[in-house]
Design an enzyme around this catalytic site. Structure first.
Site, short mmCIF file in Angstrom:
data_model
loop_
_atom_site.label_atom_id
_atom_site.label_comp_id
_atom_site.label_asym_id
_atom_site.label_seq_id
_atom_site.Cartn_x
_atom_site.Cartn_y
_atom_site.Cartn_z
N HIS A 115 0.88 -1.39 -0.14
CA HIS A 115 0.25 -0.03 0.43
C HIS A 115 1.33 1.66 -0.14
O HIS A 115 0.70 2.39 -0.82
CB HIS A 115 -0.72 -0.01 1.46
CG HIS A 115 -1.54 1.29 2.17
ND1 HIS A 115 -3.01 2.08 1.39
CD2 HIS A 115 -1.26 2.67 2.26
CE1 HIS A 115 -3.26 2.76 1.52
NE2 HIS A 115 -2.18 3.04 2.17
N GLU A 116 1.93 1.73 0.84
CA GLU A 116 2.63 2.91 1.12
C GLU A 116 3.64 2.58 -0.49
O GLU A 116 3.82 4.06 -0.64
CB GLU A 116 3.34 2.64 2.55
CG GLU A 116 2.98 2.45 3.65
CD GLU A 116 2.24 3.67 3.88
OE1 GLU A 116 2.55 5.02 3.37
OE2 GLU A 116 1.49 3.34 4.74
N HIS B 296 1.79 4.53 -2.91
CA HIS B 296 1.99 6.16 -3.11
C HIS B 296 2.48 6.26 -3.13
O HIS B 296 2.89 7.60 -4.80
CB HIS B 296 1.89 6.22 -1.87
CG HIS B 296 0.64 6.53 -0.60
ND1 HIS B 296 -0.75 7.05 -1.14
CD2 HIS B 296 0.27 6.06 0.54
CE1 HIS B 296 -1.37 6.49 -0.23
NE2 HIS B 296 -0.76 5.93 0.51
N GLU C 214 -5.31 6.83 -0.97
CA GLU C 214 -6.02 5.61 -0.06
C GLU C 214 -6.27 4.98 -0.64
O GLU C 214 -6.11 3.38 -0.84
CB GLU C 214 -5.97 6.17 1.08
CG GLU C 214 -6.04 6.95 2.72
CD GLU C 214 -4.24 6.36 2.22
OE1 GLU C 214 -4.23 5.59 2.41
OE2 GLU C 214 -3.31 7.71 2.25
#
Length: 428
Positions: free
Chosen positions: A288-289, A292, A368
């Protein structure tokens, strides 16, 4: 939102499969205490700020700064020196008035709900370091801005903009992470093993230029979990809080020791220790990070921030010459550059900043969802699904929100919305 905290005393049916009643009640009471604290501390802050304005606190402090610098041999022509003294006095005043609230939040609320791992302020050298660095940066940054504006004329907005960009990119991103943060927490390289190999493999699969992976012992101050990456160009580093890692968390080790026969106080504390995530779930969180980064969210946020800085400094250059603006705040004979910065950025831009904050919150929620979708594409949907539930439990997040409160305040989508977006892929 407080009404939601007070009245939602049972686990909603849609949450029955992901949250037990004990955890739900703990998170409800924690958020209720935080809400109460936020209300009273916010109310005090508003009253304090209003009284400072009505009683002429800003011109009083400026004149006092002039007297102090004058006794040191610096006359009114040394505006930078007077500005430094003003900032020092203002920072100390803020530290003194804010200390009781900070202590109560850390050693009462966070301690009550099992998150605080700090010792009391009187014996904690880290707290003194934090205060010293706060004083240092609250002095140097505004002072350099004041020098730029006064030395190069207010029409040279570009000078302040370049300075802001340099401070943002160099100090906040690189210097702070490499040289300042390690003064407060211990950073150690992630030991060789399966997790490190899996992280490196995942980073390589998306062309993320990873150079180092660190574990920070955040559990010494708080049991909240976190993970982030930083660095420029081909020099990226990943930082994992030990509270995120089930295999490395000091809290888990303490809990295991507590089971071997400690006193009742230790047992009661270890009972609430957080467990962190398994390796597969940690990889999903990192997916997920890294999403970004891959989707350009970090660059987009920097661009938006610098565009906003340019707009603010441009308007500052337009407004700084207005005598009536200074007169409204009690400065009838002088127009100090630092005071102009404070008036314009803190007060005049306040409504604009609220609107901007809401727009950035909406954008952040969209980012997100996109990062979750990226982790899903990496095949991490199932693990991210379970990781989000664990992190919500570990951090005592309350999963029920008033929609208006959520829309305005939550930079991350509510848990149920994120789980729903991942559900289909998880089932597959």
């Amino acid at each position: 939102q407080r009404r939601v905290y007070r009245t939602t005393t049972h686990v909603p049916r849609e949450l029955g499969q992901i949250m037990d009643s004990e955890t739900f009640e703990k998170s409800r009471l924690y958020q209720l205490d935080k809400s109460t604290f936020s209300f009273w501390s916010g109310l005090y802050s508003e009253v304090e700020g209003t009284m400072i304005l009505l009683c002429g606190g800003i011109p009083f402090l400026w004149n006092l700064s002039g007297q102090i610098s004058g006794h040191a041999g610096f006359g009114p022509e040394y505006e930078i020196v007077q500005s430094l003294v003003f900032l020092l006095l203002a920072t100390l005043f803020s530290a003194v008035t804010g200390l009781p609230w900070s202590l109560y939040n850390t050693f009462v609320i966070e301690e009550k709900h099992g998150f605080n791992q700090q010792v009391f302020l009187a014996t904690d050298h880290t707290s003194y370091r934090i205060l010293l660095y706060q004083v240092f940066f609250s002095e140097i940054v505004p002072s350099l801005c004041t020098y730029s504006c006064s030395s190069f004329s207010t029409k040279h907005t570009f000078v302040c903009l370049v300075f802001t960009i340099c401070m943002c990119l160099q100090v906040l991103v690189t210097i702070y992470a490499d040289y300042i943060a390690p003064l407060f927490d211990k950073f150690i390289p992630l030991p060789e093993g399966e997790l490190k190999q899996q992280i490196e493999t995942m980073a390589k699969s998306i062309d993320f230029p990873l150079t180092k992976v660190y574990v920070v012992e955040g559990s010494k101050r708080s049991s909240h979990s976190n993970a982030y990456f930083y660095g420029f160009f081909k020099n990226k580093r990943i930082v994992l809080f030990d509270t995120l890692l089930e295999d490395y968390s000091a809290l888990n080790k303490e809990a295991a020791e507590g089971e071997d026969g400690e006193n009742e106080e230790t047992k009661s504390k270890t009972k609430n220790k957080k467990q962190g995530c398994k390796n597969e779930e940690v990889l999903a969180v990192l997916g997920h990070e890294l999403g970004h980064w891959k989707l350009g969210h970090t660059v987009k946020n920097i661009i938006i921030s610098q565009m906003n800085s340019f707009l603010c400094f441009f308007l500052f250059a337009v407004l700084i010459g207005r005598k009536e603006l200074f007169a409204a705040f009690g400065f009838y004979d002088t127009q100090p550059t630092l005071i102009g910065l404070m008036i314009i950025f803190q007060f005049i831009f306040s409504p604009y900043n609220e609107v901007l904050s809401f727009c950035l919150t909406v954008l952040s929620r969209q980012f997100e969802f996109q990062a979750d979708a990226f982790a899903k594409e990496l095949g991490k949907a199932k693990d991210l699904y379970s990781a989000l539930i664990k992190l919500n439990k570990d951090n005592l997040g309350f999963p029920v929100s008033d929609w208006i409160f959520s829309m305005w305040h939550y930079s991350h989508p509510p848990l149920l919305e994120r789980l729903q977006a991942l559900k289909d892929a998880k089932q597959e």
